[in-house]
Design a protein around this motif. Structure first.
Motif, PDB file in Angstrom:
ATOM      1  N   ARG A   1       0.277 -20.772  11.962  1.00  0.00           N
ATOM      2  CA  ARG A   1       0.072 -22.220  11.946  1.00  0.00           C
ATOM      3  C   ARG A   1       1.389 -22.944  12.189  1.00  0.00           C
ATOM      4  NH1 ARG A   1      -2.348 -26.473  13.487  1.00  0.00           N
ATOM      5  NH2 ARG A   1      -2.423 -28.152  11.990  1.00  0.00           N
ATOM      6  N   ALA A   2       2.469 -22.466  11.589  1.00  0.00           N
ATOM      7  CA  ALA A   2       3.779 -23.081  11.787  1.00  0.00           C
ATOM      8  C   ALA A   2       4.178 -23.013  13.253  1.00  0.00           C
ATOM      9  CB  ALA A   2       4.826 -22.389  10.910  1.00  0.00           C
ATOM     10  N   ALA A   3       3.994 -21.858  13.876  1.00  0.00           N
ATOM     11  CA  ALA A   3       4.324 -21.709  15.295  1.00  0.00           C
ATOM     12  C   ALA A   3       3.469 -22.647  16.145  1.00  0.00           C
ATOM     13  CB  ALA A   3       4.136 -20.259  15.730  1.00  0.00           C
ATOM     14  N   GLU A   4       2.204 -22.763  15.806  1.00  0.00           N
ATOM     15  CA  GLU A   4       1.305 -23.656  16.542  1.00  0.00           C
ATOM     16  C   GLU A   4       1.748 -25.112  16.410  1.00  0.00           C
ATOM     17  OE1 GLU A   4      -3.200 -25.181  15.777  1.00  0.00           O
ATOM     18  OE2 GLU A   4      -2.907 -23.007  15.746  1.00  0.00           O
ATOM     19  N   LEU A   5       2.092 -25.531  15.194  1.00  0.00           N
ATOM     20  CA  LEU A   5       2.537 -26.910  14.969  1.00  0.00           C
ATOM     21  C   LEU A   5       3.815 -27.228  15.732  1.00  0.00           C
ATOM     22  CD1 LEU A   5       1.905 -27.223  11.129  1.00  0.00           C
ATOM     23  CD2 LEU A   5       0.744 -28.513  12.932  1.00  0.00           C
TER      24      LEU A   5
ATOM     25  N   GLY B   1       7.875 -15.223  17.024  1.00  0.00           N
ATOM     26  CA  GLY B   1       9.179 -14.586  17.230  1.00  0.00           C
ATOM     27  C   GLY B   1      10.333 -15.556  17.059  1.00  0.00           C
ATOM     28  N   PHE B   2      10.147 -16.796  17.499  1.00  0.00           N
ATOM     29  CA  PHE B   2      11.183 -17.810  17.315  1.00  0.00           C
ATOM     30  C   PHE B   2      11.406 -18.070  15.830  1.00  0.00           C
ATOM     31  CE2 PHE B   2      12.551 -22.259  16.905  1.00  0.00           C
ATOM     32  CZ  PHE B   2      13.716 -22.222  17.661  1.00  0.00           C
ATOM     33  N   LEU B   3      10.328 -18.153  15.062  1.00  0.00           N
ATOM     34  CA  LEU B   3      10.467 -18.364  13.618  1.00  0.00           C
ATOM     35  C   LEU B   3      11.136 -17.172  12.948  1.00  0.00           C
ATOM     36  CD1 LEU B   3       7.012 -20.013  12.889  1.00  0.00           C
ATOM     37  CD2 LEU B   3       9.247 -21.125  12.902  1.00  0.00           C
ATOM     38  N   ARG B   4      10.796 -15.966  13.403  1.00  0.00           N
ATOM     39  CA  ARG B   4      11.463 -14.781  12.853  1.00  0.00           C
ATOM     40  C   ARG B   4      12.959 -14.821  13.168  1.00  0.00           C
ATOM     41  NH1 ARG B   4       6.507 -12.359  14.051  1.00  0.00           N
ATOM     42  NH2 ARG B   4       7.108 -11.807  16.175  1.00  0.00           N
ATOM     43  N   ALA B   5      13.311 -15.260  14.378  1.00  0.00           N
ATOM     44  CA  ALA B   5      14.726 -15.352  14.771  1.00  0.00           C
ATOM     45  C   ALA B   5      15.473 -16.344  13.884  1.00  0.00           C
ATOM     46  CB  ALA B   5      14.848 -15.747  16.238  1.00  0.00           C
ATOM     47  N   LEU B   6      14.832 -17.438  13.523  1.00  0.00           N
ATOM     48  CA  LEU B   6      15.468 -18.409  12.628  1.00  0.00           C
ATOM     49  C   LEU B   6      15.684 -17.801  11.246  1.00  0.00           C
ATOM     50  CD1 LEU B   6      13.599 -21.719  13.530  1.00  0.00           C
ATOM     51  CD2 LEU B   6      15.819 -20.904  14.361  1.00  0.00           C
ATOM     52  N   GLY B   7      14.749 -16.973  10.820  1.00  0.00           N
ATOM     53  CA  GLY B   7      14.912 -16.267   9.551  1.00  0.00           C
ATOM     54  C   GLY B   7      16.045 -15.258   9.608  1.00  0.00           C
ATOM     55  N   GLU B   8      16.126 -14.523  10.717  1.00  0.00           N
ATOM     56  CA  GLU B   8      17.210 -13.543  10.882  1.00  0.00           C
ATOM     57  C   GLU B   8      18.569 -14.228  10.939  1.00  0.00           C
ATOM     58  OE1 GLU B   8      16.140 -11.280  14.352  1.00  0.00           O
ATOM     59  OE2 GLU B   8      14.341 -10.487  13.379  1.00  0.00           O
ATOM     60  N   ALA B   9      18.603 -15.448  11.499  1.00  0.00           N
ATOM     61  CA  ALA B   9      19.850 -16.219  11.561  1.00  0.00           C
ATOM     62  C   ALA B   9      20.131 -16.922  10.235  1.00  0.00           C
ATOM     63  CB  ALA B   9      19.767 -17.245  12.691  1.00  0.00           C
ATOM     64  N   ARG B  10      19.221 -16.771   9.284  1.00  0.00           N
ATOM     65  CA  ARG B  10      19.331 -17.351   7.944  1.00  0.00           C
ATOM     66  C   ARG B  10      19.335 -18.876   7.936  1.00  0.00           C
ATOM     67  NH1 ARG B  10      21.802 -13.114   4.079  1.00  0.00           N
ATOM     68  NH2 ARG B  10      21.559 -11.262   5.351  1.00  0.00           N
ATOM     69  N   LEU B  11      18.702 -19.451   8.939  1.00  0.00           N
ATOM     70  CA  LEU B  11      18.559 -20.897   8.953  1.00  0.00           C
ATOM     71  C   LEU B  11      17.456 -21.313   7.984  1.00  0.00           C
ATOM     72  CD1 LEU B  11      19.358 -23.635  10.085  1.00  0.00           C
ATOM     73  CD2 LEU B  11      17.671 -23.304  11.882  1.00  0.00           C
ATOM     74  N   ILE B  12      16.350 -20.603   8.021  1.00  0.00           N
ATOM     75  CA  ILE B  12      15.266 -20.834   7.067  1.00  0.00           C
ATOM     76  C   ILE B  12      14.846 -19.491   6.489  1.00  0.00           C
ATOM     77  CG2 ILE B  12      14.385 -22.971   8.089  1.00  0.00           C
ATOM     78  CD1 ILE B  12      12.259 -21.359   9.526  1.00  0.00           C
ATOM     79  N   THR B  13      14.453 -19.512   5.233  1.00  0.00           N
ATOM     80  CA  THR B  13      13.973 -18.301   4.570  1.00  0.00           C
ATOM     81  C   THR B  13      12.583 -18.599   4.035  1.00  0.00           C
ATOM     82  OG1 THR B  13      16.227 -17.734   3.933  1.00  0.00           O
ATOM     83  CG2 THR B  13      14.446 -16.596   2.783  1.00  0.00           C
ATOM     84  N   PRO B  14      11.555 -18.195   4.766  1.00  0.00           N
ATOM     85  CA  PRO B  14      10.201 -18.491   4.301  1.00  0.00           C
ATOM     86  C   PRO B  14       9.877 -17.729   3.023  1.00  0.00           C
ATOM     87  CG  PRO B  14      10.125 -16.983   6.151  1.00  0.00           C
ATOM     88  CD  PRO B  14      11.559 -17.396   5.980  1.00  0.00           C
ATOM     89  N   LEU B  15       9.034 -18.324   2.221  1.00  0.00           N
ATOM     90  CA  LEU B  15       8.541 -17.610   1.052  1.00  0.00           C
ATOM     91  C   LEU B  15       7.497 -16.615   1.526  1.00  0.00           C
ATOM     92  CD1 LEU B  15       8.280 -20.537  -1.482  1.00  0.00           C
ATOM     93  CD2 LEU B  15       9.984 -18.715  -1.413  1.00  0.00           C
TER      94      LEU B  15
END
Length: 91
Positions: A21-25, A31-45
């Protein structure tokens, strides 16, 4: 639980959105959201099942990252820029 209690859970930090849903919004890919997590910009719960969940605040940060990346900024450079912007806004 009253209606007011339910609505209070939907604040900016409540992890209400699944990765799909986040990717759709955001009009991007998981994959882009995972990349942001790997870059430690956001850490999803994580849900009890281990699925990533994103808050509205995290979606705003991800949207800003997408905007910078769409304009040619490498993700490795976009993340520190956004962190500094966020710190400046809080100050």
């Amino acid at each position: 639980m009253t209606a007011d209690d339910s609505l209070s859970r939907l604040d900016d930090d409540y992890p209400a959105h699944t990765m799909g849903r986040a990717a759709e919004l955001l009009g991007t890919t998981p994959g882009f959201l995972r990349a942001l997590g790997e870059a430690r910009l956001i850490t999803p719960l994580r849900s009890e099942g281990g699925h990533r969940r994103y808050s509205r605040y995290q979606l705003r940060i991800a949207a800003r990252a997408r905007e910078l990346v769409d304009h040619g900024t490498p993700i490795e450079a976009a993340c520190p820029i956004i962190i500094l912007e966020d710190q400046l806004e809080e100050a």
